[in-house]
Write a protein that holds these residues in place. Structure first.
Motif, PDB file in Angstrom:
ATOM      1  N   VAL A   1      33.103  36.092  42.328  1.00  0.00           N
ATOM      2  CA  VAL A   1      32.499  37.364  41.932  1.00  0.00           C
ATOM      3  C   VAL A   1      30.984  37.212  42.053  1.00  0.00           C
ATOM      4  CG1 VAL A   1      32.142  39.009  40.052  1.00  0.00           C
ATOM      5  CG2 VAL A   1      34.391  37.941  40.374  1.00  0.00           C
ATOM      6  N   TYR A   2      30.349  38.096  42.835  1.00  0.00           N
ATOM      7  CA  TYR A   2      28.911  38.005  43.047  1.00  0.00           C
ATOM      8  C   TYR A   2      28.123  38.272  41.756  1.00  0.00           C
ATOM      9  CZ  TYR A   2      29.221  37.975  48.175  1.00  0.00           C
ATOM     10  OH  TYR A   2      29.463  37.640  49.490  1.00  0.00           O
ATOM     11  N   GLY A   3      27.076  37.461  41.538  1.00  0.00           N
ATOM     12  CA  GLY A   3      26.153  37.687  40.427  1.00  0.00           C
ATOM     13  C   GLY A   3      26.849  37.717  39.085  1.00  0.00           C
ATOM     14  N   ASP A   4      26.564  38.785  38.306  1.00  0.00           N
ATOM     15  CA  ASP A   4      27.210  38.932  36.992  1.00  0.00           C
ATOM     16  C   ASP A   4      28.405  39.873  37.036  1.00  0.00           C
ATOM     17  OD1 ASP A   4      26.009  41.398  37.287  1.00  0.00           O
ATOM     18  OD2 ASP A   4      24.564  41.136  35.649  1.00  0.00           O
TER      19      ASP A   4
ATOM     20  N   LYS B   1      33.862  51.788  38.804  1.00  0.00           N
ATOM     21  CA  LYS B   1      34.243  50.545  38.123  1.00  0.00           C
ATOM     22  C   LYS B   1      33.264  49.447  38.525  1.00  0.00           C
ATOM     23  CE  LYS B   1      38.162  52.311  36.568  1.00  0.00           C
ATOM     24  NZ  LYS B   1      38.379  52.555  35.120  1.00  0.00           N
ATOM     25  N   THR B   2      32.979  48.534  37.591  1.00  0.00           N
ATOM     26  CA  THR B   2      32.219  47.352  37.984  1.00  0.00           C
ATOM     27  C   THR B   2      33.151  46.435  38.776  1.00  0.00           C
ATOM     28  OG1 THR B   2      32.761  46.003  36.046  1.00  0.00           O
ATOM     29  CG2 THR B   2      30.855  47.490  35.856  1.00  0.00           C
ATOM     30  N   ASN B   3      32.549  45.585  39.603  1.00  0.00           N
ATOM     31  CA  ASN B   3      33.367  44.623  40.349  1.00  0.00           C
ATOM     32  C   ASN B   3      34.174  43.744  39.399  1.00  0.00           C
ATOM     33  OD1 ASN B   3      32.357  45.600  42.751  1.00  0.00           O
ATOM     34  ND2 ASN B   3      30.818  43.984  42.983  1.00  0.00           N
TER      35      ASN B   3
ATOM     36  N   LEU C   1      40.498  32.241  36.320  1.00  0.00           N
ATOM     37  CA  LEU C   1      40.421  32.223  37.782  1.00  0.00           C
ATOM     38  C   LEU C   1      39.110  32.826  38.292  1.00  0.00           C
ATOM     39  CD1 LEU C   1      44.064  33.281  38.778  1.00  0.00           C
ATOM     40  CD2 LEU C   1      43.032  31.011  39.004  1.00  0.00           C
ATOM     41  N   ILE C   2      38.399  33.571  37.435  1.00  0.00           N
ATOM     42  CA  ILE C   2      37.140  34.191  37.840  1.00  0.00           C
ATOM     43  C   ILE C   2      36.047  33.133  37.965  1.00  0.00           C
ATOM     44  CG2 ILE C   2      35.326  35.810  37.171  1.00  0.00           C
ATOM     45  CD1 ILE C   2      37.503  37.409  35.683  1.00  0.00           C
ATOM     46  N   GLU C   3      35.342  33.163  39.088  1.00  0.00           N
ATOM     47  CA  GLU C   3      34.248  32.225  39.315  1.00  0.00           C
ATOM     48  C   GLU C   3      33.013  33.009  39.807  1.00  0.00           C
ATOM     49  OE1 GLU C   3      33.770  27.859  41.211  1.00  0.00           O
ATOM     50  OE2 GLU C   3      34.633  29.343  42.577  1.00  0.00           O
ATOM     51  N   PHE C   4      31.974  33.035  38.996  1.00  0.00           N
ATOM     52  CA  PHE C   4      30.752  33.738  39.371  1.00  0.00           C
ATOM     53  C   PHE C   4      29.980  32.901  40.392  1.00  0.00           C
ATOM     54  CE2 PHE C   4      31.825  35.441  35.193  1.00  0.00           C
ATOM     55  CZ  PHE C   4      31.751  36.806  35.442  1.00  0.00           C
ATOM     56  N   VAL C   5      29.538  33.571  41.462  1.00  0.00           N
ATOM     57  CA  VAL C   5      28.825  32.880  42.536  1.00  0.00           C
ATOM     58  C   VAL C   5      27.475  33.550  42.764  1.00  0.00           C
ATOM     59  CG1 VAL C   5      30.966  32.157  43.652  1.00  0.00           C
ATOM     60  CG2 VAL C   5      29.885  34.304  44.343  1.00  0.00           C
ATOM     61  N   LYS C   6      26.620  32.889  43.528  1.00  0.00           N
ATOM     62  CA  LYS C   6      25.293  33.420  43.829  1.00  0.00           C
ATOM     63  C   LYS C   6      25.391  34.830  44.396  1.00  0.00           C
ATOM     64  CE  LYS C   6      21.099  32.407  46.498  1.00  0.00           C
ATOM     65  NZ  LYS C   6      20.468  31.501  47.491  1.00  0.00           N
ATOM     66  N   ASP C   7      24.524  35.709  43.902  1.00  0.00           N
ATOM     67  CA  ASP C   7      24.603  37.113  44.287  1.00  0.00           C
ATOM     68  C   ASP C   7      24.321  37.301  45.777  1.00  0.00           C
ATOM     69  OD1 ASP C   7      25.083  39.756  43.900  1.00  0.00           O
ATOM     70  OD2 ASP C   7      23.334  40.162  42.646  1.00  0.00           O
TER      71      ASP C   7
END
Length: 341
Positions: free
Chosen positions: A211-214, A252-254, A271-277
């Motif tokens: 998931v990009y950014g926040d 909806k937000t991502n 399973l959610i992994e935040f990655v660089k935007d």
């Protein structure tokens, strides 16, 4: 009376592919020509069930190949053109902008010139809300057809450029055109690199979901069948020269989208992994479709009903998206159409 011929460019892609099936089924009195170059996102396996229908035809061609396209238009004398064909993945446009200009801008010009040559009845250019740039998080602000074009990615810049070309061909040459600008689509046959199918496929395989950014970027989600119905209406009822926005009323937000899929599939939020935007990642898109509603269009899917149907479709059609992920789908054209080469 001769049968109407409708050319659909990019009909092996996600939205164009759904539109081809929609039109072939709804209008047996029309001949539907699907033209696609079959790049990485072009998949013909989705059309297996319509290949035997008398009103469906496939043409492999590059819209930027001026000589081939003009010759084709003169031979077939198309009545209508619905133009989906485009490079459309924002991340890929950041890596390689050149191909986006080649296909989305120069390819559109070739189609416009060819449409002028045979005096088509209507040219419908399918664009995107991304040409408007981004909105802030004020829930009372929306894109309208009068919103200035302020694209923020090479992809959206190439689409804005093609929009302006289409407009110019109407103003200069009188070519009968419409431009539609849609919000984010979802539904059956969505290519697995996009957010919703990517999430579904990875969650089903217990893989991390990037998931990009926040994850707070907001999109207005539109079911692809609602979009097909909108384009059908604009094709037949749209006022020449006009732009019509197509929105789903489903912001909806991502992160909300990803969490909804995870919950529906009874999996863990771990399973959610935040990655660089993403570079130049627009905050929010939201469309005001009032003008199109004035023609009689309304979305039939809420996000809740649409995402449930979409998830179920991916569960029921694992064979389709698994062969996409593996790359096997790219061999289908050679097997199916080798006799026509």
């Amino acid at each position: 009376m001769s049968r109407k011929k409708i050319l659909v460019t990019g009909g092996a892609g996600f939205i164009g592919g759904n539109f081809v099936q929609y039109m072939v089924d709804k209008y047996p009195q029309y001949d539907i020509y699907n033209m696609d170059l079959l790049t990485y996102a072009g998949d013909l396996t989705k059309h297996k069930y319509i290949e035997t229908k008398d009103n469906y035809f496939f043409i492999k061609a590059d819209i930027a190949d001026r000589e081939t396209i003009l010759e084709l238009f003169k031979k077939e004398q198309f009545d209508y053109v619905v133009h989906f064909a485009a490079e459309s993945h924002v991340d890929r446009s950041i890596t390689d902008p050149g191909i986006f200009v080649q296909t989305n801008v120069l390819g559109t010009q070739v189609l416009l010139d060819s449409s002028r040559a045979v005096e088509v009845t209507k040219f419908v250019h399918v664009s995107t809300d991304e040409v408007y740039g981004e909105l802030d998080f004020d829930p009372d602000t929306f894109f309208t057809e009068e919103t200035p074009l302020q694209p923020n990615s090479p992809y959206s810049a190439s689409k804005a450029s093609s929009d302006l070309l289409v407009r110019a061909y109407h103003e200069t040459y009188g070519l009968p055109v419409n431009i539609t600008r849609c919000s984010n689509n979802y539904g059956p046959y969505h290519f697995p690199e996009k957010l919703i199918p990517l999430t579904i496929s990875r969650v089903l395989n217990d893989q991390k979901v990037p998931v990009y950014g926040d994850g707070k970027n907001i999109r207005d989600w539109l079911h692809v069948i609602d979009h097909c119905a909108a384009i059908d209406l604009v094709l037949h009822e749209g006022v020449n020269g006009e732009v019509y926005n197509v929105g789903g009323h489903n912001e909806k937000t991502n992160l909300e989208v990803v969490k909804t899929i995870i919950k529906t599939l009874d999996k863990s939020k771990e399973l959610i992994e935040f990655v660089k935007d993403r570079l130049g990642h627009d905050k929010r898109y939201a469309i005001d479709p009032t003008k199109l509603e004035g023609l009689g269009w309304q979305p039939t899917y809420t996000f809740e009903t649409g995402i449930a149907q979409t998830i179920q479709w991916y569960l029921d059609n694992k064979e389709w998206w698994e062969q996409i992920i593996s790359g096997d789908y790219q061999n289908y054209f050679e097997k199916q159409y080798s006799i026509n080469k």
